[in-house]
Write an enzyme that holds these catalytic residues in place. Structure first.
Site, PDB file in Angstrom:
ATOM      1  N   TYR A  22      20.771  -4.726   0.502  1.00 56.82           N
ATOM      2  CA  TYR A  22      21.755  -4.091   0.337  1.00 56.82           C
ATOM      3  C   TYR A  22      22.855  -4.964  -0.127  1.00 56.82           C
ATOM      4  CZ  TYR A  22      20.812  -0.681   3.989  1.00 56.82           C
ATOM      5  OH  TYR A  22      20.035  -0.247   5.030  1.00 56.82           O
ATOM      6  N   ASN A  46      22.413   9.481   2.089  1.00 60.54           N
ATOM      7  CA  ASN A  46      21.444   9.612   0.479  1.00 60.54           C
ATOM      8  C   ASN A  46      21.057  11.292   1.757  1.00 60.54           C
ATOM      9  OD1 ASN A  46      19.769  10.005  -1.147  1.00 60.54           O
ATOM     10  ND2 ASN A  46      18.705   8.266  -0.612  1.00 60.54           N
ATOM     11  N   CYS A  92      15.853   5.154  -1.199  1.00 61.36           N
ATOM     12  CA  CYS A  92      16.407   4.378   0.133  1.00 61.36           C
ATOM     13  C   CYS A  92      15.882   3.259   1.360  1.00 61.36           C
ATOM     14  CB  CYS A  92      17.523   5.140   0.602  1.00 61.36           C
ATOM     15  SG  CYS A  92      17.223   6.409   2.280  1.00 61.36           S
ATOM     16  N   HIS A  93      14.500   3.624   1.479  1.00 59.40           N
ATOM     17  CA  HIS A  93      14.333   3.314   2.036  1.00 59.40           C
ATOM     18  C   HIS A  93      13.712   1.777   2.034  1.00 59.40           C
ATOM     19  CE1 HIS A  93      11.148   5.096   0.097  1.00 59.40           C
ATOM     20  NE2 HIS A  93      10.203   4.272  -0.547  1.00 59.40           N
ATOM     21  N   GLU A 141       3.808   2.431   0.374  1.00 59.03           N
ATOM     22  CA  GLU A 141       3.580   1.778  -1.409  1.00 59.03           C
ATOM     23  C   GLU A 141       3.500   0.288  -0.678  1.00 59.03           C
ATOM     24  OE1 GLU A 141       8.012   2.232  -2.619  1.00 59.03           O
ATOM     25  OE2 GLU A 141       8.261   3.915  -1.720  1.00 59.03           O
TER      26      GLU A 141
END
Length: 80
Positions: free
Chosen positions: A16, A39, A47-48, A74
């Site tokens: 962040y 979001n 946002c993950h 991912e």
């Protein structure tokens, strides 16, 4: 802030704090984190991929387990 969020590459994470700095808002980490938490497009705007400064997952509207699963998925896709 949304453009910076969308620009986080697939399979990577940033803090962040780093996201706030990318937006020119280094002094407003809490405000950036709050915006990320609101979001409405969880997967479209990734946002993950935003984690705490210490590398821990942090919160996620769909649950922290789901956030960790998305990050792992991912990352695994890039290493195949």
């Amino acid at each position: 802030m949304w453009q910076a969020l969308a620009a986080v590459p697939y399979g990577t994470t940033i803090s962040y704090t780093a996201l706030a700095a990318r937006c020119g808002l280094a002094h407003a980490v809490r405000a950036v984190a709050s915006a990320v938490g609101k979001n409405p497009l969880l997967i479209v705007l990734p946002c993950h991929r935003i984690v705490r400064q210490d590398g821990s997952v942090g919160q996620y509207r769909a649950g922290t387990a789901m956030k960790q699963q998305l990050i792992t998925f991912e990352h695994d896709q890039l290493t195949v």
